[in-house]
Design a protein around this motif. Structure first.
Motif, mmCIF file in Angstrom:
data_model
loop_
_atom_site.group_PDB
_atom_site.id
_atom_site.type_symbol
_atom_site.label_atom_id
_atom_site.label_comp_id
_atom_site.label_asym_id
_atom_site.label_seq_id
_atom_site.Cartn_x
_atom_site.Cartn_y
_atom_site.Cartn_z
ATOM 1 N N UNK A 1 -20.284 15.990 -37.176
ATOM 2 C CA UNK A 1 -20.700 15.492 -38.412
ATOM 3 C C UNK A 1 -21.198 13.989 -37.758
ATOM 4 N N UNK A 2 -20.599 13.452 -37.092
ATOM 5 C CA UNK A 2 -21.219 12.222 -36.663
ATOM 6 C C UNK A 2 -22.411 12.444 -35.784
ATOM 7 N N UNK A 3 -22.343 13.601 -34.743
ATOM 8 C CA UNK A 3 -23.806 13.895 -34.094
ATOM 9 C C UNK A 3 -24.735 14.223 -35.102
ATOM 10 N N UNK A 4 -24.435 15.019 -36.077
ATOM 11 C CA UNK A 4 -25.214 15.474 -37.083
ATOM 12 C C UNK A 4 -25.890 14.116 -38.044
ATOM 13 N N UNK A 5 -24.951 13.356 -38.174
ATOM 14 C CA UNK A 5 -25.307 12.233 -39.028
ATOM 15 C C UNK A 5 -26.416 11.279 -38.296
ATOM 16 N N UNK A 6 -26.062 11.070 -36.697
ATOM 17 C CA UNK A 6 -27.166 10.465 -35.917
ATOM 18 C C UNK A 6 -28.510 11.013 -36.022
ATOM 19 N N UNK A 7 -28.369 12.295 -35.716
ATOM 20 C CA UNK A 7 -29.616 13.061 -35.467
ATOM 21 C C UNK A 7 -30.494 12.943 -36.900
ATOM 22 N N UNK A 8 -29.767 13.120 -37.828
ATOM 23 C CA UNK A 8 -30.407 13.099 -39.281
ATOM 24 C C UNK A 8 -31.015 11.920 -39.659
ATOM 25 N N UNK A 9 -29.820 10.785 -39.106
ATOM 26 C CA UNK A 9 -30.502 9.346 -39.599
ATOM 27 C C UNK A 9 -31.665 8.903 -38.585
ATOM 28 N N UNK A 10 -31.659 9.609 -37.303
ATOM 29 C CA UNK A 10 -32.832 9.596 -36.656
ATOM 30 C C UNK A 10 -34.125 10.196 -37.147
ATOM 31 N N UNK A 11 -33.910 11.178 -37.616
ATOM 32 C CA UNK A 11 -34.997 12.151 -38.409
ATOM 33 C C UNK A 11 -35.411 11.288 -39.609
ATOM 34 N N UNK A 12 -34.493 10.734 -40.490
ATOM 35 C CA UNK A 12 -35.106 9.872 -41.440
ATOM 36 C C UNK A 12 -35.929 8.736 -41.408
ATOM 37 N N UNK A 13 -35.530 8.189 -39.933
ATOM 38 C CA UNK A 13 -36.530 7.022 -39.556
ATOM 39 C C UNK A 13 -37.813 7.279 -39.155
ATOM 40 N N UNK A 14 -37.806 8.722 -38.855
ATOM 41 C CA UNK A 14 -39.319 9.037 -38.265
ATOM 42 C C UNK A 14 -40.449 8.784 -39.515
ATOM 43 N N UNK A 15 -41.584 8.248 -39.095
ATOM 44 C CA UNK A 15 -42.615 8.079 -39.964
ATOM 45 C C UNK A 15 -43.971 8.523 -39.188
ATOM 46 N N UNK A 16 -45.049 8.257 -40.020
ATOM 47 C CA UNK A 16 -46.144 8.365 -39.187
ATOM 48 C C UNK A 16 -46.640 7.427 -38.087
ATOM 49 N N UNK A 17 -45.881 6.276 -38.187
ATOM 50 C CA UNK A 17 -46.345 5.389 -37.212
ATOM 51 C C UNK A 17 -45.392 5.429 -35.986
ATOM 52 N N UNK A 18 -44.328 6.416 -36.127
ATOM 53 C CA UNK A 18 -43.411 6.478 -35.166
ATOM 54 C C UNK A 18 -44.120 6.873 -33.949
ATOM 55 N N UNK A 19 -43.663 6.272 -32.648
ATOM 56 C CA UNK A 19 -44.286 6.584 -31.332
ATOM 57 C C UNK A 19 -43.440 7.574 -30.618
ATOM 58 N N UNK A 20 -42.464 7.865 -31.249
ATOM 59 C CA UNK A 20 -41.560 8.899 -30.150
ATOM 60 C C UNK A 20 -41.371 10.161 -30.946
ATOM 61 N N UNK A 21 -42.392 10.529 -31.763
ATOM 62 C CA UNK A 21 -42.463 11.868 -32.109
ATOM 63 C C UNK A 21 -43.578 12.591 -31.155
ATOM 64 N N UNK A 22 -43.414 14.004 -31.137
ATOM 65 C CA UNK A 22 -44.352 14.632 -30.553
ATOM 66 C C UNK A 22 -44.142 16.051 -30.983
#
Length: 446
Positions: free
Chosen positions: A218-239
């Motif tokens: 759950x810690x790994x899943x939380x970190x991944x989902x937290x990172x996903x939640x921080x993604x937006x259209x201005x994020x540069x680390x998306x592909x």
């Protein structure tokens, strides 16, 4: 069918191009060569077909009509494109917002479960640490029972060296045997309890490991989902990941995901409850075993004290009786000496009386008369013989009595020696040895 497909279909239907008449007019519209006017030599070499004015007007009309149709279709396409762009922008933003909202909700669910898992992990760790302390106490209590067991067996061994009739199965021996049986039962109970505590510690560690693995996931899943939640259209680390929607083989659903953690939490809570009950049981067990051993120790000490009092009292009575016997022996010895002296004292009168009778037996003839002196001398001899016989009998009885007194003295001296030896064993060896009996703190495992 999508909006883009509908727009494309409309565009295809709305453009019925008619370039055949403009590019290749029908042959029937052409003027026959024979009907054309001829100017003689001026027409030589210009016999190719020409378009008529009607063809020219038709061609222009067709071009204008097609241009107007294309313009209308283009405007409609532009309107549809703008609408589609706005709609797709709104849908994409809505979908992204909804995805962000779902991710936020998921993060809260994971955080709540992760917090519960962390709480139960800490509880299991604390309960396991307390069990480890109790295990140490049980082991110390088990080791502490070896001292009273050795004391009790040593007391029995020492008391086996009592002499003669003192080797009796008395209350002390009964209490010592009870103490040995009690210690053996307590040792067996402590060993079983230690095994149970060790087993529960292993179960707690397994449950804790399961919770830790779940918490880690759950810690790994939380970190991944937290990172996903921080993604937006201005994020540069998306592909782009075209196959990301189909590449995952989902392992669980929301219900099975929640059920998995709930089962882990339920098992952890159950083990925590079991551990608490086991701790209460171990505490009560240590308290009860300590009280039982100390109570039995007091009973043995009381039996020893009572037995020593009985031995001391019996020894005192024997010593008093021995003193009386010694006095009687002395008196009897003096009595025997007096009797012997009395017998010796009767020897001279007996010789005198017998000599008188003997001499008078030599009187001649009629002078050998049974006169008063003769009767008196006979009576005197008889009395002396009776007296000597009585004295001899009394002397024999006195000597028999003295022999019995000597036997009694020997028996009393032996009995006193046995009592003294028993007192030495019980009072000077066993009872001082029992002062090494462990205290309540040691028996409780502290």
């Amino acid at each position: 069918m999508s909006t883009v497909d509908e727009m494309t279909s409309d565009m295809v239907v709305s453009r019925p191009r008619q370039y055949s008449s403009a590019i290749a007019p029908d042959a029937s519209l052409r003027v026959p060569v024979a009907s054309r006017p001829s100017n003689g030599g001026a027409t030589v070499g210009f016999r190719s077909a020409k378009y008529t004015p009607m063809d020219w007007h038709s061609n222009n009309y067709a071009i204008l009509q097609q241009a107007e149709t294309d313009a209308t279709a283009a405007e409609r396409t532009q309107r549809l494109s703008k609408s589609l762009c706005k709609k797709s922008e709104a849908d994409a933003q809505s979908r992204q917002s909804e995805g962000t909202r779902h991710l936020g909700g998921r993060l809260q669910e994971i955080h709540l479960l992760k917090s519960e898992l962390q709480g139960h992990i800490e509880k299991l760790l604390a309960e396991t640490d307390l069990l480890l302390l109790l295990k140490t106490r049980l082991e110390k209590a088990l080791d502490a029972t070896e001292i009273p067991y050795g004391i009790a067996t040593d007391n029995l061994t020492c008391r086996e060296r009592r002499l003669g009739p003192e080797l009796v199965k008395d209350a002390v021996e009964d209490e010592l045997l009870k103490e040995i049986d009690l210690i053996r039962n307590i040792q067996a109970l402590l060993k079983r309890t230690i095994d149970q505590v060790v087993c529960q510690i292993q179960i707690n560690r397994e449950a804790k490991m399961t919770l830790e693995l779940d918490w880690s996931d759950k810690w790994h899943a939380y970190n991944l989902d937290d990172q996903c939640g921080r993604y937006n259209n201005m994020s540069r680390n998306t592909q782009h990941h075209p196959s990301s929607a189909t590449m995952q083989d989902q392992v669980s659903g929301p219900s099975s995901w929640l059920q998995f953690s709930q089962e882990n939490l339920s098992r952890a809570a159950q083990e925590e409850h079991t551990t608490m009950n086991l701790r209460v049981l171990v505490e009560r067990l240590l308290r009860d075993t300590t009280e039982d051993m100390r109570s039995q120790c007091a009973a043995v000490d009381q039996a020893f004290s009572q037995r020593c009092s009985e031995l001391a009292e019996a020894k005192t009575l024997l010593e008093l009786q021995l003193a009386q016997i010694l006095d009687q022996i002395g008196a009897q010895e003096r009595n025997i000496v007096a009797l012997q002296q009395a017998i010796l004292d009767k020897d001279a009168p007996q010789r005198v009386a017998q000599s008188r009778l003997y001499q008078r037996s030599h009187r001649p003839n009629m002078e050998l008369c049974r006169d008063d002196p003769q009767l008196s001398l006979v009576e005197e001899v008889w009395q002396l013989d009776a007296m000597l016989s009585s004295l001899q009998q009394q002397l024999a009885e006195a000597r028999g009595s003295l022999a019995h007194l000597e036997e009694s003295r020997t028996a009393l001296e032996k009995a006193i020696a046995c009592k003294t030896h028993s007192l030495l064993v019980d009072k000077d060896k066993c009872m001082p040895h029992r002062r090494r009996y462990p205290a309540v703190v040691a028996l409780a495992g502290y």
